[in-house]
Design a protein around this motif. Sequence first.
Motif, PDB file in Angstrom:
ATOM      1  N   LEU A 166       0.732  -8.303 -10.755  1.00 32.27           N
ATOM      2  CA  LEU A 166       1.427  -9.300  -9.951  1.00 32.27           C
ATOM      3  C   LEU A 166       2.666  -8.773  -9.248  1.00 32.27           C
ATOM      4  O   LEU A 166       3.424  -9.544  -8.664  1.00 32.27           O
ATOM      5  N   GLY A 167       2.903  -7.464  -9.309  1.00 29.97           N
ATOM      6  CA  GLY A 167       4.056  -6.899  -8.616  1.00 29.97           C
ATOM      7  C   GLY A 167       5.344  -7.110  -9.374  1.00 29.97           C
ATOM      8  O   GLY A 167       5.367  -7.625 -10.498  1.00 29.97           O
ATOM      9  N   ASP A 334      15.675  -9.545  -3.863  1.00 33.15           N
ATOM     10  CA  ASP A 334      14.516  -9.903  -3.050  1.00 33.15           C
ATOM     11  C   ASP A 334      14.441  -9.107  -1.747  1.00 33.15           C
ATOM     12  O   ASP A 334      13.430  -9.152  -1.051  1.00 33.15           O
ATOM     13  N   GLU A 335      15.519  -8.392  -1.399  1.00 35.17           N
ATOM     14  CA  GLU A 335      15.502  -7.559  -0.200  1.00 35.17           C
ATOM     15  C   GLU A 335      15.137  -6.112  -0.509  1.00 35.17           C
ATOM     16  O   GLU A 335      14.998  -5.301   0.409  1.00 35.17           O
ATOM     17  N   ALA A 336      15.001  -5.790  -1.793  1.00 35.93           N
ATOM     18  CA  ALA A 336      14.650  -4.418  -2.174  1.00 35.93           C
ATOM     19  C   ALA A 336      13.178  -4.159  -1.873  1.00 35.93           C
ATOM     20  O   ALA A 336      12.343  -5.063  -1.925  1.00 35.93           O
ATOM     21  N   ILE A 337      12.839  -2.917  -1.556  1.00 42.63           N
ATOM     22  CA  ILE A 337      11.439  -2.556  -1.328  1.00 42.63           C
ATOM     23  C   ILE A 337      10.650  -2.678  -2.626  1.00 42.63           C
ATOM     24  O   ILE A 337       9.489  -3.086  -2.634  1.00 42.63           O
ATOM     25  N   SER A 338      11.296  -2.357  -3.734  1.00 42.89           N
ATOM     26  CA  SER A 338      10.645  -2.470  -5.035  1.00 42.89           C
ATOM     27  C   SER A 338      11.697  -2.783  -6.079  1.00 42.89           C
ATOM     28  O   SER A 338      12.900  -2.815  -5.790  1.00 42.89           O
ATOM     29  N   THR A 339      11.245  -3.012  -7.312  1.00 38.36           N
ATOM     30  CA  THR A 339      12.181  -3.329  -8.390  1.00 38.36           C
ATOM     31  C   THR A 339      11.897  -2.476  -9.616  1.00 38.36           C
ATOM     32  O   THR A 339      10.756  -2.101  -9.886  1.00 38.36           O
ATOM     33  N   GLU A 365       3.763  -2.500 -10.275  1.00 40.23           N
ATOM     34  CA  GLU A 365       5.206  -2.723 -10.404  1.00 40.23           C
ATOM     35  C   GLU A 365       5.588  -3.701 -11.502  1.00 40.23           C
ATOM     36  O   GLU A 365       6.768  -3.923 -11.746  1.00 40.23           O
ATOM     37  N   MET A 366       4.630  -4.299 -12.184  1.00 43.09           N
ATOM     38  CA  MET A 366       4.964  -5.128 -13.336  1.00 43.09           C
ATOM     39  C   MET A 366       5.554  -4.280 -14.456  1.00 43.09           C
ATOM     40  O   MET A 366       6.330  -4.774 -15.267  1.00 43.09           O
ATOM     41  N   THR A 384      -2.064   3.449 -11.673  1.00 40.45           N
ATOM     42  CA  THR A 384      -1.987   2.582 -12.857  1.00 40.45           C
ATOM     43  C   THR A 384      -3.031   1.473 -12.780  1.00 40.45           C
ATOM     44  O   THR A 384      -3.595   1.078 -13.807  1.00 40.45           O
ATOM     45  N   GLY A 385      -3.310   0.969 -11.567  1.00 39.11           N
ATOM     46  CA  GLY A 385      -4.356  -0.034 -11.429  1.00 39.11           C
ATOM     47  C   GLY A 385      -5.716   0.520 -11.819  1.00 39.11           C
ATOM     48  O   GLY A 385      -6.480  -0.107 -12.560  1.00 39.11           O
ATOM     49  N   ARG A 386      -6.015   1.712 -11.325  1.00 39.52           N
ATOM     50  CA  ARG A 386      -7.281   2.353 -11.668  1.00 39.52           C
ATOM     51  C   ARG A 386      -7.376   2.613 -13.166  1.00 39.52           C
ATOM     52  O   ARG A 386      -8.422   2.372 -13.794  1.00 39.52           O
TER      53      ARG A 386
END
Length: 396
Positions: A166-167, A334-339, A365-366, A384-386
């Motif tokens: 879910l990011g 919320d303005e960051a490209i990632s967390t 990114e979870m 990581t998804g794979r």
Amino acid sequence: MAEPPETVDALVIGAGPAGLMAAEALAAAGRRVVVAEGKPSPARKLLMAGKSGLNLTRNEPLEAFLAHYGPVEERLRPILTAFGPEQVMDWAEGLGEQVFTGSTGRVFPRVMKASPLLRAWLLRLRQGGVEIRTRWLWTGWEEGAFAFDAPTGRRRISPRVTVLALGGASWARLGSDGAWAVWLAARGVPLAPFRPANAGLIVPWSPMMQRHHGAPLKGIALSAGALRSRGEVVISARGLEGGGLYSVVADVRDGAPLLMDLIPDMTQAQAADRLGAGRKGESLANRLRKALRLSPAAIALIQEFGRPLPTDPPALAMLLKHLPISHGGLRPLDEAISTAGGVRWEAVDADLMLRDLPGTYVAGEMLDWEAPTGGYLLTACFATGRHAGKAAAHWL
């Protein structure tokens, strides 16, 4: 009486790069896969990131590539060894999208944009039996089943295995809002607080800097704490942005002073010699431009942060090599490209399965990791998804 939950082999929640890669791995193992996506279309953040050129990965030796993941390098090592830069390039070309390597090692599709690659990927997934349901917003668990607000009303699914992708908690308008953290915390899953990563820096510029808004700073180096970076930074109306900055954000976020080297290919002594050879009575700006070939934006930055400016060549050269950047912190989450933050690594096993929720895996990114842009972030989401998808298929 409530309608009984739907039963499926595998449920993937989140149709971003990690979720789609998990679905692909599960489908390849012959499983019936349902992908639930809260937004009206899949991979919105991927499409947004690809507007100016989709940087898929970085074409460099694996050890150099792994070094960019900092404290989680060893946790990601087996995952990225199995699906790293070389495999990402092969995967993209297998979808019919030729790739090329730029001068800095960054890898892009030849068409540059993300949309052709995504269309080909979604077609292959559907042909492989993957069902993608959009506007299916996960709202937690109900009576042991995954509950959704769907176009047809309240729905529940009871899968044999689940991959959560879910990011993080940035770009909420594109689907990554971190709402899932509440439901996982309620199940006892250890979480780290969300923090901005790959984020711009807030700088309250003086009026003098207005004419330089939008100007790039090229050929510079940045340092913060133990982190070092070479790359372009852009002066924006709100502060500083760009890949050269994002690589050192983690230590800036933790309070380390940010220093800029405007002449990284020159020693301090060489710079002092050149500055000392200038014409008598020449303005400082002219001396910096002629002796060191600094751009107007770089000279303005020295005047912004270096006051009072030293006139002695050695002292001025030292300032150019270690210019302190005063700032007001990172842009909002919320303005960051990632967390950074999210599911702690001790909460998952080597297969990325949640220890407290057997049969439920986490990817992308979870997880509590961060990587700079430039291909590192996206490659680890794919990988990581794979990894989670293959492990979930094996669990079945």
